[in-house]
Design a protein around this motif. Structure first.
Motif, short mmCIF file in Angstrom:
data_model
loop_
_atom_site.label_atom_id
_atom_site.label_comp_id
_atom_site.label_asym_id
_atom_site.label_seq_id
_atom_site.Cartn_x
_atom_site.Cartn_y
_atom_site.Cartn_z
N ILE A 14 0.88 -1.17 0.00
CA ILE A 14 0.00 0.00 0.00
C ILE A 14 0.92 1.22 0.00
N PRO A 15 0.65 2.21 -0.87
CA PRO A 15 1.53 3.37 -0.94
C PRO A 15 1.36 4.30 0.25
N ALA A 16 2.42 5.02 0.55
CA ALA A 16 2.39 6.04 1.60
C ALA A 16 3.47 7.05 1.26
N LYS A 17 3.38 8.23 1.87
CA LYS A 17 4.41 9.24 1.70
C LYS A 17 5.51 8.95 2.74
N VAL A 18 6.62 8.42 2.26
CA VAL A 18 7.68 7.95 3.16
C VAL A 18 8.66 9.08 3.47
N GLU A 19 8.87 9.34 4.74
CA GLU A 19 9.79 10.39 5.18
C GLU A 19 11.18 9.82 5.44
N TYR A 20 11.22 8.57 5.88
CA TYR A 20 12.50 7.94 6.25
C TYR A 20 12.25 6.42 6.30
N GLU A 21 13.32 5.66 6.01
CA GLU A 21 13.19 4.20 6.10
C GLU A 21 14.55 3.59 6.35
N ASP A 22 14.59 2.58 7.20
CA ASP A 22 15.80 1.75 7.32
C ASP A 22 15.36 0.30 7.54
N ASP A 23 16.29 -0.57 7.95
CA ASP A 23 15.93 -1.98 8.07
C ASP A 23 14.86 -2.22 9.14
N ASP A 24 14.82 -1.37 10.15
CA ASP A 24 13.97 -1.62 11.31
C ASP A 24 12.66 -0.85 11.30
N LEU A 25 12.66 0.32 10.66
CA LEU A 25 11.43 1.12 10.73
C LEU A 25 11.18 1.91 9.46
N ILE A 26 9.90 2.29 9.34
CA ILE A 26 9.50 3.16 8.24
C ILE A 26 8.76 4.34 8.86
N VAL A 27 9.00 5.52 8.33
CA VAL A 27 8.37 6.74 8.84
C VAL A 27 7.55 7.33 7.69
N ILE A 28 6.25 7.47 7.94
CA ILE A 28 5.35 7.97 6.89
C ILE A 28 4.57 9.18 7.39
N HIS A 29 4.04 9.93 6.45
CA HIS A 29 3.15 11.04 6.81
C HIS A 29 1.74 10.50 7.04
N ASP A 30 1.13 10.95 8.13
CA ASP A 30 -0.23 10.52 8.47
C ASP A 30 -1.20 10.97 7.37
N ILE A 31 -2.12 10.09 7.02
CA ILE A 31 -3.07 10.38 5.95
C ILE A 31 -4.11 11.42 6.39
N ASN A 32 -4.25 11.60 7.69
CA ASN A 32 -5.24 12.54 8.24
C ASN A 32 -4.55 13.42 9.29
N ILE A 39 3.73 12.86 11.47
CA ILE A 39 4.33 11.65 10.90
C ILE A 39 4.20 10.50 11.89
N LEU A 40 4.33 9.30 11.35
CA LEU A 40 4.19 8.07 12.13
C LEU A 40 5.48 7.27 12.00
N LEU A 41 6.08 6.94 13.14
CA LEU A 41 7.29 6.11 13.15
C LEU A 41 6.85 4.69 13.45
N ILE A 42 7.05 3.80 12.49
CA ILE A 42 6.45 2.47 12.53
C ILE A 42 7.54 1.40 12.48
N PRO A 43 7.72 0.61 13.55
CA PRO A 43 8.62 -0.54 13.43
C PRO A 43 8.12 -1.48 12.34
N LYS A 44 9.01 -2.01 11.53
CA LYS A 44 8.57 -2.89 10.45
C LYS A 44 8.03 -4.22 10.98
N ARG A 45 8.61 -4.68 12.09
CA ARG A 45 8.14 -5.94 12.68
C ARG A 45 6.79 -5.71 13.35
N HIS A 46 5.85 -6.61 13.09
CA HIS A 46 4.51 -6.42 13.65
C HIS A 46 4.51 -6.64 15.16
#
Ligand code: AMP
Ligand code: ZN
Length: 112
Positions: A14-32, A39-46
């Motif tokens: 699913i696409p998102a506006k990515v601000e930053y990414e590395d092996d452990d996390l992805i940072v995206i802009h909130d849709i709302n 922005i949302l800092l999201i660990p890639k591991r669930h």
């Protein structure tokens, strides 16, 4: 997790506006966005939520804070708020752990 929104965003299903990414996390802009920058800092591991964290996750969660600080310094965000919502009554709507970073407007306290 196959039906998790943030797992799908991490996997680029699913696409998102990515601000930053590395092996452990992805940072995206909130849709709302709830502030000029949200922005949302999201660990890639669930991980479902803060409640589900284990001692072994300490490094990952520390990294989340350090990356938030790095992004704030890089972008000149001097004052900002970091938020975790844990559980529906606390406002959690996506049950894949994430930290909100909000900046660009005055913030009230206590939060609603
Ligand atoms: P929470 O309510 O703490 O679980 O935060 C979930 C956040 O994810 C909310 O601020 C939503 O606006 C945001 N959100 C939901 N769907 C998307 C999406 N597809 N892309 C980016 N952010 C999203
Ligand atoms: Zn997930």
């Amino acid at each position: 997790m196959s039906d998790c929104l943030f797992c799908k965003i991490s996997n680029k299903e699913i696409p998102a506006k990515v601000e930053y990414e590395d092996d452990d996390l992805i940072v995206i802009h909130d849709i709302n966005p709830q502030a000029a920058v949200h922005i949302l800092l999201i660990p890639k591991r669930h991980i479902d939520r803060i409640d589900a964290l284990q001692d072994g996750d300490a490094g990952l969660m520390g990294t989340l804070l350090i990356r938030a600080k790095d992004l704030a310094q890089k972008n000149g965000w001097e004052d900002f708020r970091l938020v975790f919502n844990n559980g529906a009554a606390a406002g959690q709507t996506v049950f894949h752990i994430h930290m909100h970073l909000l900046t660009g407007r005055p913030m009230g306290w206590p939060p609603g």
